[in-house]
Design a protein around this motif. Structure first.
Motif, short mmCIF file in Angstrom:
data_model
loop_
_atom_site.label_atom_id
_atom_site.label_comp_id
_atom_site.label_asym_id
_atom_site.label_seq_id
_atom_site.Cartn_x
_atom_site.Cartn_y
_atom_site.Cartn_z
N ASN A 170 -9.16 3.55 5.86
CA ASN A 170 -9.71 2.48 5.00
C ASN A 170 -8.59 1.59 4.47
O ASN A 170 -8.76 0.38 4.33
CB ASN A 170 -10.48 3.10 3.83
CG ASN A 170 -11.80 3.72 4.27
OD1 ASN A 170 -12.34 3.37 5.30
ND2 ASN A 170 -12.30 4.67 3.49
N PHE A 171 -7.47 2.21 4.16
CA PHE A 171 -6.31 1.46 3.66
C PHE A 171 -5.85 0.43 4.70
O PHE A 171 -5.65 -0.74 4.38
CB PHE A 171 -5.17 2.46 3.38
CG PHE A 171 -4.34 2.12 2.18
CD1 PHE A 171 -3.33 1.20 2.27
CD2 PHE A 171 -4.58 2.73 0.95
CE1 PHE A 171 -2.55 0.88 1.17
CE2 PHE A 171 -3.81 2.43 -0.16
CZ PHE A 171 -2.79 1.50 -0.05
N GLU A 174 -8.51 -2.43 5.39
CA GLU A 174 -8.93 -3.26 4.25
C GLU A 174 -8.71 -4.74 4.56
O GLU A 174 -7.65 -5.16 5.00
CB GLU A 174 -8.10 -2.87 3.02
CG GLU A 174 -8.53 -3.52 1.72
CD GLU A 174 -8.00 -4.92 1.53
OE1 GLU A 174 -8.78 -5.77 1.08
OE2 GLU A 174 -6.82 -5.17 1.84
N ASN A 175 -9.76 -5.55 4.37
CA ASN A 175 -9.66 -6.97 4.72
C ASN A 175 -10.40 -7.87 3.73
O ASN A 175 -10.92 -8.92 4.10
CB ASN A 175 -10.18 -7.21 6.15
CG ASN A 175 -11.65 -6.81 6.28
OD1 ASN A 175 -12.26 -6.35 5.32
ND2 ASN A 175 -12.22 -7.01 7.46
N SER A 176 -10.48 -7.46 2.46
CA SER A 176 -11.21 -8.26 1.47
C SER A 176 -10.43 -9.53 1.12
O SER A 176 -9.20 -9.60 1.29
CB SER A 176 -11.48 -7.44 0.21
OG SER A 176 -10.29 -6.93 -0.32
N ARG A 239 -10.10 -3.47 -4.44
CA ARG A 239 -10.17 -3.72 -3.01
C ARG A 239 -10.46 -2.48 -2.17
O ARG A 239 -10.92 -2.58 -1.04
CB ARG A 239 -8.87 -4.38 -2.54
CG ARG A 239 -7.64 -3.47 -2.52
CD ARG A 239 -6.36 -4.27 -2.34
NE ARG A 239 -5.17 -3.44 -2.20
CZ ARG A 239 -4.55 -2.83 -3.19
NH1 ARG A 239 -5.02 -2.95 -4.42
NH2 ARG A 239 -3.48 -2.09 -2.96
N LEU A 240 -10.19 -1.30 -2.72
CA LEU A 240 -10.38 -0.08 -1.93
C LEU A 240 -11.29 0.93 -2.62
O LEU A 240 -11.13 2.14 -2.45
CB LEU A 240 -9.01 0.54 -1.60
CG LEU A 240 -8.34 -0.08 -0.37
CD1 LEU A 240 -6.85 0.19 -0.36
CD2 LEU A 240 -8.98 0.44 0.91
N ASN A 243 -12.65 4.17 -1.26
CA ASN A 243 -11.87 5.42 -1.21
C ASN A 243 -12.08 6.32 -2.43
O ASN A 243 -11.60 7.45 -2.45
CB ASN A 243 -10.37 5.11 -1.10
CG ASN A 243 -9.92 4.92 0.34
OD1 ASN A 243 -10.59 5.34 1.27
ND2 ASN A 243 -8.78 4.27 0.51
N SER A 591 -6.73 2.92 -4.39
CA SER A 591 -5.71 2.22 -3.60
C SER A 591 -4.33 2.87 -3.78
O SER A 591 -3.32 2.31 -3.36
CB SER A 591 -5.65 0.74 -4.00
OG SER A 591 -5.33 0.61 -5.37
#
Length: 677
Positions: A170-171, A174-176, A239-240, A243, A591
């Protein structure tokens, strides 16, 4: 030099997703057969050579195959290849758990240890360390437990491994983004804005900002509108959040695992093999440092808050008397520009990537007596540079040291920070043949814009210098066994060599050598160099209190016996420790990549190792940081042994005495501080 042929071929980088999985399965199957052979030995046939050396060589062989294949997930432009690489790592980690839980292999190790003792066989210090570590591995794996508990432990470890991989995936994926109008981006440098993607929304033209460092950090530092910074930080902090439940699961699994193993807490388990040795040492270290940092941090905050009040008054903005994290980088820049006359954008103009990267490599080469020769060959992306590394002045193939890859620019799906992967470890196999190391540095430097070449903020110069320190640790170590090679040292020491090398980025002689204005070609002026040196300690209290928060949160969640609301804990601890507000509650711990990727109960190591870094630099290199004689001493005492001996032994050889914290305290709090130790 250029005509010499490396003693070892470089790696293939054109695998298909199917090959990645197939080769991984083959490597695992081959390693399992070796372990089966070891397990089938009678106790009388178990010896250092028949058990421990065979296992050490087998570990080196499987790692040489699976590490590069697992690396694709961090760098490949192909999502299919990244997914296959991630799946391959799941197989490797599951096999690692299975392998670590083999009682029959552990019994062969114990029999070998007993036979070595009875025979009186004289082992070298590195060989004895291999015996000790392999026996400790078995005890830490829970092989002394009854069968039922061992089965439960295996299941829990596999679950944790899968959760950690999911967190890491996921890290990387991440594309936000968040979008702003040009007006809202007032103050952000034009060359940064020109790199943002544009999109339309009705009659508005919006600029799309990703959460990647080259996009978001210049906004935090320069956007004049506090609401722009607030909104950007809100998006960045969240953003994460995907997770958040994964981290909760990881922490729950760790508590269950250490309960079975009989350790008081996960932190005690994790630190047993580090320099700190136990959780209480870490807790005491962080508490002592916090007590020293608090008054400095409060002083830093007061200065920045006064700047905020002044600016809000000037601009006619309401002032609430609060200081938020989205204010921190902005007013730190204002403070540096005002008090040190240091404009980061002007500084950046002196650091074109095309100049800095080869200059830093040249500095390292001269200091450490090596040469990099760029070679053409397969890589995982066209942006990647590949080098063969040789002893300086080497006349034949015996001077070959290893390979280095540089993957420096951001792209979709790529690891979003800076790190070094030791893809191949150096070692000498049982037949005397030498295998050479290969290190890959991954970074995310700014790309060229329509108006300027690729330029590096000074902070990125420091990061690059730091990461190259890890590269050289991996290249210049020379150990018999791969498990001790290079950066395979205690986790609370591994950063010390690279942290020490960051000092070079503030030395006038070094800055002049690696800077060249992209238009005038002139090096950094002396007044800028002096200001950069002073800027290093601006807001040192707030900076290290934030590092301290990460370390304390990490230790707290790994010493607590019961689960808690980790998001609430994150938000409460960071405000209480840093003295800064962070706005709306967010699952920022989601994050915190270190906590799920090998630095669990280990983030304190960044601060702990600074003590050693400061001591090494002040004692040895400060007198002449570019002296090759000192570089040779560093190479021999610190880099060459890797983890083949106790880290304190390496430090004592290098320093000529046991390490102490005087230089570190002096560095943070001034010359008078060490008198109050």
């Amino acid at each position: 030099m250029a005509s010499l042929t490396p003693s070892q071929a470089s790696l293939k980088w054109t695998h298909s997703p199917e090959e990645v999985l197939e080769l991984t399965k083959e490597a695992i199957a081959k390693d399992r057969k070796i372990q089966d052979r070891i397990a089938a030995l009678s106790p009388a046939d178990c010896s250092f050579d028949s058990v421990l050396v065979v296992l050490a060589d087998a570990e080196a062989h499987i790692d040489a195959i699976v590490e590069p294949l697992s690396f694709y997930q961090n760098v490949s432009a192909s999502k299919e290849l990244r997914d296959a690489s991630n799946s391959a790592e799941v197989l490797v980690r599951d096999y690692g758990v299975e392998s670590s839980m083999r009682l029959d292999v552990f019994q062969a190790k114990l029999a070998a240890e007993e036979n070595i003792r009875k025979s009186g066989k004289k082992l070298s210090p590195e060989e004895q360390r291999l015996v000790d570590k392999m026996i400790l591995d078995g005890k830490r794996a829970g092989l002394a437990l009854p069968e039922k508990e061992r089965e439960e432990l295996t299941k829990l470890k596999k679950e944790m491994s899968q959760a950690q991989l999911e967190f890491s995936k996921n890290f990387n994926e991440e594309n936000s983004t968040i979008s702003f109008t040009l007006e809202e981006l007032e103050g952000v440098p034009a060359d940064v804005i020109s790199g943002y993607t544009k999109r339309s929304e009705g009659d508005k033209e919006l600029y799309v900002v990703t959460m990647k460092t080259p996009d978001i950090i210049p906004l935090f530092k320069n956007a004049i509108n506090p609401d722009t910074r607030r909104r950007a930080y809100g998006a960045y902090d969240k953003r994460l959040e995907v997770n958040e439940p994964i981290l909760t699961r990881i922490l729950d699994l760790r508590r269950k695992i250490v309960a079975l193993l009989g350790y008081p807490t996960w932190a005690d388990y994790a630190t047993e093999v580090k320099m700190a040795k136990n959780a209480q040492t870490v807790i005491d270290f962080l508490a002592d440092l916090e007590q020293k940092l608090r008054p400095v941090g409060a002083q830093n905050r007061a200065v920045l808050l006064a700047l905020k009040e002044e600016e809000h008054k000037t601009r006619g903005l309401p002032f609430d008397g609060e200081f938020f994290y989205w204010d921190y980088m902005y007013y730190e820049r204002v403070l540096i520009e005002r008090t040190l006359k240091l404009d980061e954008q002007k500084v950046k103009e002196h650091f074109p990537v095309s100049v800095v990267v080869p200059a830093i490599m040249e500095i390292y080469q001269n200091l450490l007596g090596v040469r990099f020769v760029e070679i053409k060959g397969e890589t995982w992306h066209p942006d990647v540079q590949q080098f063969a590394v040789w002893e300086d002045g080497g006349k034949d193939e015996s001077g070959f040291i290893g390979y280095c890859y540089l993957d420096l620019f951001p792209r979709e799906g790529k690891y979003s920070h800076a790190a070094v992967w030791p893809l191949l470890q150096g070692y000498t196999s049982a037949d005397g043949k030498r295998s050479y190391p290969l290190a890959a540095m991954v970074a995310n430097l700014a790309k060229p814009t329509p108006t300027t070449p690729a330029l590096m903020p000074h902070k990125d110069v420091v990061t690059f210098f730091h990461e190259m320190g890890h590269v050289f640790h991996g290249l210049l170590s020379r150990t018999r066994f791969s498990r001790f090679h290079g950066t395979s040292v205690a986790r609370d020491f591994v950063e010390a060599p690279s942290q020490m090398l960051e000092n070079w980025c503030y030395e006038p002689v070094v800055l002049e050598r690696m800077s060249s204005h992209y238009e005038t070609k002139k090096p950094l002026p002396r007044e800028m160099i002096d200001s950069l040196g002073k800027s290093r300690y601006v807001n040192v209290g707030l900076f290290y209190l934030r590092q301290l928060f990460f370390g304390k949160y990490d230790i707290k969640v790994h010493t607590d016996k019961e689960p808690t609301d980790y998001t609430t804990l994150w938000n409460e601890m960071r405000e209480a420790i840093t003295g800064i507000k962070y706005g709306p509650r967010a699952a920022g711990q989601a994050s915190f990549g270190h906590i799920a990727s090998g630095y669990d109960a280990g983030y304190y190591g960044y601060l702990y190792s600074l003590v050693f870094a400061a001591d090494m630099y002040a004692t040895i290199f400060k007198q002449d940081p570019l002296d090759p004689k000192l570089g040779a001493k560093y190479r021999e005492a610190i880099l060459r042994p890797g983890g083949s001996r106790d880290e304190l032994e390496s430090l004592e050889e290098f320093l000529g005495r046991p390490p102490n914290s005087e230089a570190f305290i002096r560095e943070l709090f001034g010359e008078s501080a060490s008198a109050n130790l």
